[in-house]
Design a protein around this motif. Structure first.
Motif, mmCIF file in Angstrom:
data_model
loop_
_atom_site.group_PDB
_atom_site.id
_atom_site.type_symbol
_atom_site.label_atom_id
_atom_site.label_comp_id
_atom_site.label_asym_id
_atom_site.label_seq_id
_atom_site.Cartn_x
_atom_site.Cartn_y
_atom_site.Cartn_z
ATOM 1 N N ASP A 25 52.812 57.776 23.171
ATOM 2 C CA ASP A 25 52.111 56.560 23.557
ATOM 3 C C ASP A 25 52.867 55.912 24.696
ATOM 4 O OD1 ASP A 25 51.218 53.435 21.888
ATOM 5 O OD2 ASP A 25 50.633 54.318 23.805
ATOM 6 N N LEU A 26 52.253 55.875 25.888
ATOM 7 C CA LEU A 26 52.931 55.354 27.059
ATOM 8 C C LEU A 26 52.753 53.843 27.200
ATOM 9 C CD1 LEU A 26 52.046 58.156 29.611
ATOM 10 C CD2 LEU A 26 54.045 57.945 28.159
ATOM 11 N N ALA A 27 51.959 53.210 26.367
ATOM 12 C CA ALA A 27 51.761 51.759 26.459
ATOM 13 C C ALA A 27 52.647 51.068 25.423
ATOM 14 C CB ALA A 27 50.298 51.409 26.238
ATOM 15 N N GLU A 28 53.942 50.959 25.744
ATOM 16 C CA GLU A 28 54.896 50.482 24.764
ATOM 17 C C GLU A 28 54.705 49.003 24.441
ATOM 18 O OE1 GLU A 28 58.678 51.414 26.290
ATOM 19 O OE2 GLU A 28 58.426 53.579 26.144
ATOM 20 N N TYR A 241 54.482 52.245 41.229
ATOM 21 C CA TYR A 241 53.211 51.982 40.556
ATOM 22 C C TYR A 241 53.126 52.511 39.131
ATOM 23 C CZ TYR A 241 51.623 50.789 45.228
ATOM 24 O OH TYR A 241 51.497 50.215 46.464
ATOM 25 N N CYS A 242 54.090 53.301 38.702
ATOM 26 C CA CYS A 242 53.967 53.982 37.409
ATOM 27 C C CYS A 242 55.147 53.672 36.507
ATOM 28 C CB CYS A 242 53.852 55.497 37.611
ATOM 29 S SG CYS A 242 52.488 55.974 38.705
ATOM 30 N N GLU A 243 54.862 53.130 35.329
ATOM 31 C CA GLU A 243 55.925 52.874 34.360
ATOM 32 C C GLU A 243 56.465 54.164 33.772
ATOM 33 O OE1 GLU A 243 52.732 49.643 33.602
ATOM 34 O OE2 GLU A 243 52.824 51.718 34.265
ATOM 35 N N ASN A 244 55.595 55.167 33.665
ATOM 36 C CA ASN A 244 55.980 56.428 33.042
ATOM 37 C C ASN A 244 55.563 57.588 33.924
ATOM 38 O OD1 ASN A 244 56.783 55.514 30.101
ATOM 39 N ND2 ASN A 244 54.925 54.402 30.618
ATOM 40 N N THR A 245 56.212 58.715 33.745
ATOM 41 C CA THR A 245 55.974 59.881 34.600
ATOM 42 C C THR A 245 56.061 61.159 33.781
ATOM 43 O OG1 THR A 245 56.776 58.821 36.623
ATOM 44 C CG2 THR A 245 56.884 61.219 36.556
ATOM 45 N N VAL A 246 55.215 62.121 34.116
ATOM 46 C CA VAL A 246 55.306 63.457 33.541
ATOM 47 C C VAL A 246 55.731 64.421 34.640
ATOM 48 C CG1 VAL A 246 52.811 63.863 33.897
ATOM 49 C CG2 VAL A 246 54.098 65.271 32.272
ATOM 50 N N GLY A 257 58.330 60.545 30.137
ATOM 51 C CA GLY A 257 58.943 59.307 29.683
ATOM 52 C C GLY A 257 59.016 58.281 30.788
ATOM 53 N N PRO A 258 59.930 57.296 30.666
ATOM 54 C CA PRO A 258 60.073 56.270 31.695
ATOM 55 C C PRO A 258 60.314 56.889 33.073
ATOM 56 C CG PRO A 258 61.304 55.661 29.743
ATOM 57 C CD PRO A 258 60.824 57.067 29.519
ATOM 58 N N THR A 259 59.661 56.345 34.071
ATOM 59 C CA THR A 259 59.709 56.930 35.415
ATOM 60 C C THR A 259 61.128 57.068 35.935
ATOM 61 O OG1 THR A 259 57.505 56.146 36.004
ATOM 62 C CG2 THR A 259 59.030 56.544 37.815
ATOM 63 N N GLU A 260 61.954 56.050 35.747
ATOM 64 C CA GLU A 260 63.319 56.089 36.269
ATOM 65 C C GLU A 260 64.081 57.290 35.728
ATOM 66 O OE1 GLU A 260 67.382 53.320 36.362
ATOM 67 O OE2 GLU A 260 65.507 52.558 35.473
ATOM 68 N N ASP A 261 63.937 57.554 34.438
ATOM 69 C CA ASP A 261 64.666 58.662 33.819
ATOM 70 C C ASP A 261 64.133 60.017 34.279
ATOM 71 O OD1 ASP A 261 66.071 56.731 32.448
ATOM 72 O OD2 ASP A 261 64.865 56.909 30.625
ATOM 73 N N VAL A 262 62.805 60.162 34.294
ATOM 74 C CA VAL A 262 62.217 61.452 34.645
ATOM 75 C C VAL A 262 62.462 61.782 36.114
ATOM 76 C CG1 VAL A 262 60.059 62.757 34.793
ATOM 77 C CG2 VAL A 262 60.486 61.272 32.825
ATOM 78 N N VAL A 263 62.308 60.796 36.989
ATOM 79 C CA VAL A 263 62.550 61.024 38.418
ATOM 80 C C VAL A 263 63.996 61.401 38.660
ATOM 81 C CG1 VAL A 263 62.702 59.868 40.657
ATOM 82 C CG2 VAL A 263 60.641 59.632 39.272
ATOM 83 N N ARG A 264 64.927 60.770 37.946
ATOM 84 C CA ARG A 264 66.344 61.109 38.120
ATOM 85 C C ARG A 264 66.619 62.552 37.726
ATOM 86 N NH1 ARG A 264 68.447 57.047 35.673
ATOM 87 N NH2 ARG A 264 68.501 57.984 33.579
ATOM 88 N N ASP A 265 66.033 62.996 36.610
ATOM 89 C CA ASP A 265 66.220 64.371 36.189
ATOM 90 C C ASP A 265 65.588 65.343 37.190
ATOM 91 O OD1 ASP A 265 67.631 63.642 33.981
ATOM 92 O OD2 ASP A 265 65.985 63.912 32.557
#
Length: 271
Positions: A25-28, A241-246, A257-265
């Motif tokens: 659920d991406l709408a935390e 624009y995106c709180e979450n990213t795949v 998960g959260p955009t910051e974490d996924v983009v960093r990986d």
């Protein structure tokens, strides 16, 4: 040639594969209203060595193709009013996923649930009749979206004004440059007020001035509570624009998960 995953370094995922395959659920911080639900979606294409192989297969009724898995076991949920970024290298399956969500193509396996109206900006020129003028294509797309004549007449001036195509609005779309086609597609999709907007690399063409107009329009769309799916190699757009990213890799969910974490990986993987 098929991608050889064995030749790649171990993938630094933030979400293990077994967890990435489960709905998230991406709408935390919002009510649990789901705009899009993707369950175990897969897409398989037939790949032929030559056009003749396709003909021989039809005549001989013997397989002469290889199965290419563009997507495999993709599962995710997108909360209404949220933004989901879609990132990955070329050939990762991003456009295939967005086409399935937009209803342009059907999945081979799995199910997709979409709640609310959907507008999409996929390949430039997709959904346009090349011999029709820009104005005629506006009417065509509005009819497909379900707008009645009165609604269309009310929105038509705003669509034309935002596109800034001037007299070209009455010229055949086949005479448009890629930037002009993007202007028209973006104007139509955002003016129709969809519940879900899907954008696939549309901001990669056009001049900086119109890109800024598009960014402002996306911001307004999000502020009004619209659900956005944005695919872009420009990761700063995704972060804005995106709180979450795949993150897709070889047609599978590598991280979600959260955009910051996924983009960093993802950036670590690219480095």
């Amino acid at each position: 040639m098929p991608f050889d995953s064995t030749a790649q370094p171990r993938l630094p995922t933030r979400i293990p594969p077994t967890e990435a395959a489960r709905p998230v659920d991406l709408a935390e911080a919002t009510p649990p209203t789901i705009a899009l639900a993707v369950r175990d979606v897969g897409k398989v294409y037939r790949r032929y060595a030559s056009p003749g192989a396709r003909v021989l297969e039809a005549l001989s009724r013997r397989p002469r193709h290889h199965r290419f898995h563009a997507l495999s076991e993709v599962t995710l949920e997108v909360g209404a009013g949220t933004g989901l970024g879609v990132i990955g290298e070329n050939g990762a399956g991003k456009s295939t996923l967005l086409k399935i969500l937009a209803g342009v193509t059907a999945p081979t396996t799995g199910t997709v649930e979409v709640h609310g109206s959907v507008a999409s900006i996929l390949e430039l020129g997709a959904g346009f009749h090349p011999d029709f003028s820009g104005r005629q294509n506006i009417r065509l797309n509005a009819a497909l979206f379900g707008l009645n004549e009165a609604d269309l007449e009310r929105r038509l001036p705003a669509i034309i004004a935002f596109s800034e195509l001037g007299d070209f609005i009455d010229q055949p779309v086949k005479t448009y440059s890629s930037g002009m086609a993007m202007r028209l597609a973006f104007s139509i999709a955002t003016e129709l007020d969809p519940a879900v907007l899907i954008v696939d690399e549309a901001l990669s063409v056009g001049d900086g001035y119109f890109q800024k107009k598009c960014m402002d329009r996306l911001l307004l769309f999000r502020q009004r509570g619209g659900t956005l799916l944005l695919c872009s190699h420009a990761l700063y757009y995704v972060a804005a624009y995106c709180e979450n990213t795949v993150w897709l890799r070889d047609g599978r969910v590598a991280a979600l998960g959260p955009t910051e974490d996924v983009v960093r990986d993802y950036e670590r993987h690219l480095a």
